[in-house]
Write a protein that holds these residues in place. Structure first.
Motif, PDB file in Angstrom:
ATOM      1  N   ARG A   1       0.842  -1.209   0.000  1.00  0.00           N
ATOM      2  CA  ARG A   1       0.000   0.000   0.000  1.00  0.00           C
ATOM      3  C   ARG A   1       0.874   1.254   0.000  1.00  0.00           C
ATOM      4  N   VAL A   2       1.942   1.210   0.802  1.00  0.00           N
ATOM      5  CA  VAL A   2       2.850   2.362   0.838  1.00  0.00           C
ATOM      6  C   VAL A   2       3.462   2.573  -0.544  1.00  0.00           C
ATOM      7  N   LEU A   3       3.866   1.473  -1.171  1.00  0.00           N
ATOM      8  CA  LEU A   3       4.492   1.563  -2.496  1.00  0.00           C
ATOM      9  C   LEU A   3       3.537   2.187  -3.514  1.00  0.00           C
ATOM     10  N   ILE A   4       2.322   1.674  -3.535  1.00  0.00           N
ATOM     11  CA  ILE A   4       1.379   2.084  -4.576  1.00  0.00           C
ATOM     12  C   ILE A   4       0.913   3.524  -4.356  1.00  0.00           C
TER      13      ILE A   4
ATOM     14  N   MET B   1      21.231   0.387   7.397  1.00  0.00           N
ATOM     15  CA  MET B   1      21.043  -0.160   6.054  1.00  0.00           C
ATOM     16  C   MET B   1      19.662  -0.814   5.902  1.00  0.00           C
ATOM     17  N   ALA B   2      19.170  -1.438   6.993  1.00  0.00           N
ATOM     18  CA  ALA B   2      17.843  -2.063   6.924  1.00  0.00           C
ATOM     19  C   ALA B   2      16.785  -1.018   6.613  1.00  0.00           C
ATOM     20  N   THR B   3      17.006   0.215   7.108  1.00  0.00           N
ATOM     21  CA  THR B   3      16.090   1.315   6.794  1.00  0.00           C
ATOM     22  C   THR B   3      15.893   1.390   5.286  1.00  0.00           C
ATOM     23  N   PHE B   4      17.014   1.272   4.547  1.00  0.00           N
ATOM     24  CA  PHE B   4      16.953   1.479   3.097  1.00  0.00           C
ATOM     25  C   PHE B   4      16.328   0.299   2.350  1.00  0.00           C
ATOM     26  N   ASN B   5      16.337  -0.869   2.964  1.00  0.00           N
ATOM     27  CA  ASN B   5      15.709  -2.003   2.269  1.00  0.00           C
ATOM     28  C   ASN B   5      14.218  -1.781   2.101  1.00  0.00           C
ATOM     29  N   THR B   6      13.624  -1.024   3.023  1.00  0.00           N
ATOM     30  CA  THR B   6      12.199  -0.740   2.856  1.00  0.00           C
ATOM     31  C   THR B   6      11.983   0.525   2.029  1.00  0.00           C
ATOM     32  N   THR B   7      12.906   1.491   2.115  1.00  0.00           N
ATOM     33  CA  THR B   7      12.618   2.765   1.451  1.00  0.00           C
ATOM     34  C   THR B   7      13.103   2.821  -0.001  1.00  0.00           C
TER      35      THR B   7
ATOM     36  N   ALA C   1      10.300  -6.329  -4.700  1.00  0.00           N
ATOM     37  CA  ALA C   1      11.115  -6.000  -3.514  1.00  0.00           C
ATOM     38  C   ALA C   1      10.230  -5.806  -2.279  1.00  0.00           C
ATOM     39  N   VAL C   2       9.099  -5.112  -2.418  1.00  0.00           N
ATOM     40  CA  VAL C   2       8.263  -4.901  -1.218  1.00  0.00           C
ATOM     41  C   VAL C   2       7.462  -6.155  -0.873  1.00  0.00           C
ATOM     42  N   TRP C   3       7.142  -6.943  -1.873  1.00  0.00           N
ATOM     43  CA  TRP C   3       6.437  -8.195  -1.568  1.00  0.00           C
ATOM     44  C   TRP C   3       7.332  -9.069  -0.677  1.00  0.00           C
TER      45      TRP C   3
ATOM     46  N   ALA D   1      15.808  -4.754  -3.369  1.00  0.00           N
ATOM     47  CA  ALA D   1      15.620  -3.321  -3.104  1.00  0.00           C
ATOM     48  C   ALA D   1      16.628  -2.528  -3.945  1.00  0.00           C
ATOM     49  N   SER D   2      17.862  -3.016  -4.021  1.00  0.00           N
ATOM     50  CA  SER D   2      18.868  -2.335  -4.836  1.00  0.00           C
ATOM     51  C   SER D   2      18.555  -2.471  -6.325  1.00  0.00           C
ATOM     52  N   TYR D   3      18.059  -3.636  -6.731  1.00  0.00           N
ATOM     53  CA  TYR D   3      17.647  -3.781  -8.142  1.00  0.00           C
ATOM     54  C   TYR D   3      16.655  -2.675  -8.501  1.00  0.00           C
ATOM     55  N   SER D   4      15.659  -2.497  -7.646  1.00  0.00           N
ATOM     56  CA  SER D   4      14.601  -1.533  -7.977  1.00  0.00           C
ATOM     57  C   SER D   4      15.168  -0.114  -8.028  1.00  0.00           C
ATOM     58  N   LYS D   5      16.035   0.195  -7.084  1.00  0.00           N
ATOM     59  CA  LYS D   5      16.602   1.552  -7.003  1.00  0.00           C
ATOM     60  C   LYS D   5      17.516   1.834  -8.189  1.00  0.00           C
ATOM     61  N   LEU D   6      18.158   0.780  -8.702  1.00  0.00           N
ATOM     62  CA  LEU D   6      19.038   0.966  -9.850  1.00  0.00           C
ATOM     63  C   LEU D   6      18.253   0.929 -11.160  1.00  0.00           C
TER      64      LEU D   6
END
Ligand code: FAD
Length: 394
Positions: free
Chosen positions: A74-77, A248-254, A312-314, A326-331
């Motif tokens: 939901r946050v993602l969408i 770093m865990a912070t960034f896995n969600t953001t 990544a969020v799933w 998460a890094s795949y998506s960000k890149l």
């Protein structure tokens, strides 16, 4: 495409209405004046009165297994939808922001309760923030120089920070400091510094090339004293060498959320160009066909980028490791979005480059996608390390 639950569909609709009425016009105004909307802007009060829009999106207090599984999606969408209207203003929405992500990955349950409590007050807007970046430490966070030392029941923080989103208006900022810079990541500690604490001084609001709808500030910490209870996670957390992992865990969600904001911006560029094709292009012929082919290409790219973010969020929603994805998506997302905006500009022609129009602004707004929450180059490093397991200092 996945079937959204009713709650998520309603939230997207709500964000869409707010986006159309407030966020897009506020973003254009901020871009024109080069100033973020003031903290007392009526829009923020509307968000607060709506029961804390962000709290409702992130589903604070929802604990059923079904609700928990939906939260990250939901946050993602909704992030994609709000960035469609204006990414800058979407980042200025009241809520704990990056500071909330840090609390969720690092804090004790008591600290989460204590610092998130304020967000249940809907009589006014509240913000949280997080600050790692310093003048000499961006990507290489191990180099932070802001010092912390224990003094009785307090910690004392000294140093300076920059590029802190919403930091000047936040109720509190999660500040990363080090007990000894020579220890690198193992010396890191995170503290909640509450607004008004003596020695915490905002030096300036940064002037940015784009995404001007939210404020980013530099601040100094001059012997700032915080209670020992404000050390996130407590001392044991760092003894088990979890400190850096917490950051770093912070960034896995953001990171996937940051990437999904790009998808929203790409959609906005696509829609702008599609309007031009519909209204200004000849009704038939090669020129129109070529333009529509390019728009279809934009859509293909955005669709793929969205799926990478969703994956990544799933994983996160299933409690599975997702740092690689998460890094795949960000890149993956930023170049797709850059190409989308550039193609939309080509299609729009002079209507796209006029600076009273949304598209020219988007062209500047998208650059941050490449920088914030780990640059693209850093994602390449993170991904190769994980895939090929090469040494950290290689
Ligand atoms: C609008 C905005 C909002 C921000 N909000 C926040 C916030 O709320 N909180 C916060 O803590 N920070 C925030 N930041 C800071 C952001 O996280 C940093 O800008 C980012 O980490 C990059 O750091 P840097 O700008 O110092 O670039 P640098 O780290 O100096 O990088 C410069 C270049 O070198 C490359 N590079 C660096 N290291 C490597 C390497 N090991 N291998 C290969 N290439 C490398 C980078 O990819 C980049 O191209 C924000 C930044 C911006 C622009």
């Amino acid at each position: 495409m996945i079937e959204l639950d009713r709650r998520t569909r309603e939230m997207v609709e709500e964000v869409r209405e707010l986006g159309r009425e407030y966020m897009r016009p506020m973003g254009l105004e901020s871009d024109r004046t080069a100033l973020p909307p003031p903290a007392d802007h009526p829009f923020y009060l509307i968000c607060a009165r709506k029961g804390g829009l962000v709290s409702r999106i992130i589903g604070e207090g929802e604990e059923s297994p079904e609700a928990l599984a939906w939260k990250p999606m939901r946050v993602l969408i909704t992030s994609e939808e709000s960035a469609y209207w204006d990414r800058g203003v979407s980042l200025s929405l009241p809520g704990p922001g990056l500071g909330g992500a840090a609390l969720r990955s690092t804090a004790t349950p008591e600290q989460r309760q204590r610092f998130l409590q304020g967000f249940t007050d809907h009589s006014r807007a509240h913000w949280g923030a997080m600050s790692l970046t310093e003048p000499g430490a961006g990507s290489d966070v191990a180099r932070i120089q802001t010092r912390c030392r224990k003094d009785g029941d307090e910690w004392v923080l000294t140093g300076s920070k920059m590029f802190c989103s919403n930091g000047a208006r936040a109720d509190w900022v999660v500040v990363w400091a080090t007990i000894d810079p020579s220890l690198g990541r193992e010396g890191h500690r995170a503290f909640v510094v509450e607004q008004g604490t003596p020695g915490f001084d905002v030096i300036k609001i940064e002037h940015k090339m784009g995404s001007r709808g939210y404020e980013t500030c530099s601040f100094s910490l001059d012997d700032v004293r915080v209670p020992a209870d404000n050390l996130l996670g407590g001392e044991a957390f760092y003894e088990s060498r979890q400190g850096f992992k917490g950051a770093m865990a912070t960034f896995n969600t953001t990171r996937p959320i940051h990437a999904a904001q790009g998808v929203g911006m790409g959609r906005a560029a696509h829609d702008f160009a599609l309007d031009i094709v519909r209204n200004d292009y000849p009704a038939h012929g090669r020129r129109r066909e070529r333009a529509l082919e390019r728009l279809a290409e934009i859509r293909r790219g955005l669709h793929a980028a969205r799926l990478v973010c969703m994956h990544a969020v799933w994983l996160a929603s299933q409690g599975k490791p997702n740092s690689l994805e998460a890094s795949y998506s960000k890149l993956y997302a930023p170049p797709v979005v850059f190409r989308a905006v550039a193609a939309a500009l080509d299609i729009a022609g002079e209507a796209g480059v006029r600076n009273d129009r949304h598209l020219e602004k988007l062209y500047r707004d998208v650059k941050i996608l490449d920088i914030g929450e780990g640059t693209s180059q850093v994602q390449r490093v993170v991904i190769s390390r994980q895939l090929f397991d090469f040494p950290r200092d290689a």
